[in-house]
Scaffold this motif. Structure first.
Motif, PDB file in Angstrom:
ATOM      1  N   ASP A 179      -2.159   5.116  -3.068  1.00 25.99           N
ATOM      2  CA  ASP A 179      -3.379   4.564  -2.890  1.00 25.99           C
ATOM      3  C   ASP A 179      -4.123   5.497  -1.716  1.00 25.99           C
ATOM      4  N   ILE A 180      -3.560   6.016  -1.132  1.00 24.13           N
ATOM      5  CA  ILE A 180      -4.071   6.725   0.284  1.00 24.13           C
ATOM      6  C   ILE A 180      -3.257   8.208   0.210  1.00 24.13           C
ATOM      7  N   VAL A 181      -3.846   9.260   0.457  1.00 29.79           N
ATOM      8  CA  VAL A 181      -3.175  10.639   0.470  1.00 29.79           C
ATOM      9  C   VAL A 181      -3.862  11.364   1.509  1.00 29.79           C
TER      10      VAL A 181
ATOM     11  N   GLU B   2     -14.185  14.430   0.578  1.00 27.87           N
ATOM     12  CA  GLU B   2     -15.329  13.939  -0.571  1.00 27.87           C
ATOM     13  C   GLU B   2     -14.771  14.140  -1.971  1.00 27.87           C
ATOM     14  N   TYR B   3     -13.223  14.455  -2.163  1.00 26.60           N
ATOM     15  CA  TYR B   3     -12.992  14.889  -3.413  1.00 26.60           C
ATOM     16  C   TYR B   3     -12.167  13.680  -4.056  1.00 26.60           C
ATOM     17  N   GLY B   4     -11.777  12.571  -3.201  1.00 26.00           N
ATOM     18  CA  GLY B   4     -10.848  11.421  -3.727  1.00 26.00           C
ATOM     19  C   GLY B   4     -12.073  10.259  -3.884  1.00 26.00           C
ATOM     20  N   ARG B   5     -11.485   9.358  -4.097  1.00 29.89           N
ATOM     21  CA  ARG B   5     -12.577   7.980  -4.174  1.00 29.89           C
ATOM     22  C   ARG B   5     -13.298   8.014  -2.805  1.00 29.89           C
TER      23      ARG B   5
ATOM     24  N   PRO C 226      -0.501   9.641 -15.160  1.00 30.07           N
ATOM     25  CA  PRO C 226      -1.650   9.891 -14.430  1.00 30.07           C
ATOM     26  C   PRO C 226      -2.058   8.379 -13.657  1.00 30.07           C
ATOM     27  N   LEU C 227      -2.334   8.661 -12.739  1.00 32.74           N
ATOM     28  CA  LEU C 227      -2.814   7.613 -11.842  1.00 32.74           C
ATOM     29  C   LEU C 227      -3.882   6.665 -12.611  1.00 32.74           C
ATOM     30  N   LYS C 228      -4.146   5.288 -12.314  1.00 30.22           N
ATOM     31  CA  LYS C 228      -5.247   4.597 -13.021  1.00 30.22           C
ATOM     32  C   LYS C 228      -6.577   5.015 -12.079  1.00 30.22           C
ATOM     33  N   LYS C 229      -6.366   5.161 -10.842  1.00 31.48           N
ATOM     34  CA  LYS C 229      -7.591   5.318 -10.030  1.00 31.48           C
ATOM     35  C   LYS C 229      -7.014   6.274  -9.062  1.00 31.48           C
ATOM     36  N   ASN C 230      -8.281   7.112  -8.663  1.00 30.04           N
ATOM     37  CA  ASN C 230      -8.305   8.202  -7.674  1.00 30.04           C
ATOM     38  C   ASN C 230      -7.866   7.700  -6.368  1.00 30.04           C
ATOM     39  N   PRO C 231      -6.943   8.100  -5.406  1.00 35.96           N
ATOM     40  CA  PRO C 231      -6.594   7.693  -4.449  1.00 35.96           C
ATOM     41  C   PRO C 231      -7.868   8.059  -3.383  1.00 35.96           C
ATOM     42  N   VAL C 232      -7.563   7.308  -1.989  1.00 36.87           N
ATOM     43  CA  VAL C 232      -8.535   7.779  -1.067  1.00 36.87           C
ATOM     44  C   VAL C 232      -7.788   8.980  -0.545  1.00 36.87           C
ATOM     45  N   PHE C 233      -8.386  10.002  -0.512  1.00 39.63           N
ATOM     46  CA  PHE C 233      -7.856  11.272   0.235  1.00 39.63           C
ATOM     47  C   PHE C 233      -8.582  11.625   1.641  1.00 39.63           C
TER      48      PHE C 233
ATOM     49  N   ILE D  98       0.558  -1.201  -0.026  1.00 40.15           N
ATOM     50  CA  ILE D  98      -0.033  -0.055  -0.010  1.00 40.15           C
ATOM     51  C   ILE D  98       0.897   1.086  -0.004  1.00 40.15           C
ATOM     52  N   ASN D  99       0.763   2.132  -0.736  1.00 39.76           N
ATOM     53  CA  ASN D  99       1.425   3.244  -0.977  1.00 39.76           C
ATOM     54  C   ASN D  99       0.724   4.519  -0.555  1.00 39.76           C
ATOM     55  N   VAL D 100       1.272   5.055   0.856  1.00 39.56           N
ATOM     56  CA  VAL D 100       0.567   6.198   1.305  1.00 39.56           C
ATOM     57  C   VAL D 100       1.346   7.404   1.039  1.00 39.56           C
TER      58      VAL D 100
END
Ligand SMILES: [Zn+2]
Length: 290
Positions: free
Chosen positions: A123-125, A271-274, A162-169, A24-26
């Motif tokens: 994966d997480i920001v 609310e702006y991330g996944r 670009p990232l393939k999917k929006n991380p969880v912010f 997991i990349n944080v």
């Protein structure tokens, strides 16, 4: 024989691939070199211990955070302190060269942050909420919010894939009540890494043993030896567990386990991330429920 070698090679590659997949990349982003440590140091150490990849980013170089030192000389000290803290916590620490106390949410810095998030394959920001007493914290929050979503848009910063999917912010915890109080959607038990978090924070000597005590008029209370300083910092910066956090800990760890949790860090979902389901949160935070 050749076939066997090929089979072994395929097996080897696929196991490497699987191992890489499970990491997991944080990314944790703060305004100053020590912000990430204070708000997410215990959680970061847990991720690092389990073999995941954690990047701390300080958007400013911290060159205003002292009463005697300043400018380039202070920025150098704070860079060295951040590197030492990164070593103690097992994370990579990047300090961007923007002036402390003067941060503006410019397009240049937004693009810088987008590239860093992409290069880490996040994966997480994690970053601050936009309501805060310090303009650098507020502007860091804007920069991170403005990077959310843009990290998947190929035509923005097209030099970096670009990232393939929006991380969880996620937002780090704060005590500000207006316009809305912090909501601890995710609470992490950091009892196991609390001492390590304090040890990481203590690497920022110019802050915890000089500048911050000075701003509070208690510079003369700072102990001289390292063990005494660690104990002093531990008592000063103990994270408190309020009722809302207790509820969140109970949700993730169960009532029985929650009774034994001494220290915790909490995060609110931006609310702006996944928008992750509870199941996805458990996958992203494998320490939950343990
Ligand atoms: Zn700060």
């Amino acid at each position: 024989m050749k076939k066997l070698n090929l089979l072994l090679l395929i097996l080897l590659f696929s196991s490497f691939f699987l191992a890489a997949q499970q990491k997991i990349n944080v990314v944790v982003i703060g305004a100053h070199p020590d912000d990430c440590d204070v708000r997410a140091g215990g959680t970061a150490a847990l991720f690092a211990k389990a073999g995941h990849n954690v990047l701390f980013i300080s958007v400013t170089n911290g060159d205003a955070g002292h009463f005697e030192k300043g400018g380039g000389a202070l920025a150098k000290i704070r860079m060295a302190e951040a590197q030492e803290s990164g070593k103690r916590l097992g994370v990579k620490y990047v300090v961007l060269d923007h002036h402390d106390g003067e941060l503006m949410p410019t397009l240049d810095i937004r693009l810088q942050i987008i590239r860093l998030i992409r290069n880490w394959n996040a994966d997480i920001v994690i970053g601050p909420r936009p309501n805060d007493y310090h303009p650098d914290h507020r502007n860091t929050a804007v920069l991170v919010q403005d990077a959310a979503y843009m990290v998947i848009v190929p035509n923005v910063a097209p030099d970096t894939p670009p990232l393939k999917k929006n991380p969880v912010f996620l937002y780090v915890q704060d005590r500000f009540q207006k316009p809305t109080p912090f909501q601890p959607d995710i609470a992490i038990d950091i009892t196991e890494t609390f001492n390590q978090k304090i040890y990481g924070m203590a690497a920022h000597e110019s802050q915890f043993f000089e500048w911050l005590p000075w701003t509070m008029g208690k510079l003369d209370e700072v102990p001289k030896t390292e063990p005494e300083r660690l104990e002093w910092l531990k008592n000063w910066r103990k994270p408190y567990i309020n009722d809302k956090m207790k509820q969140s800990l109970t949700k993730w760890y169960g009532a029985e386990k929650t009774k034994s949790i001494k220290y915790a860090e909490a995060f609110e979902i931006c609310e702006y991330g996944r928008r992750p389901s509870d199941e996805e949160i458990k996958k992203l935070f494998p320490m939950l429920g343990k």
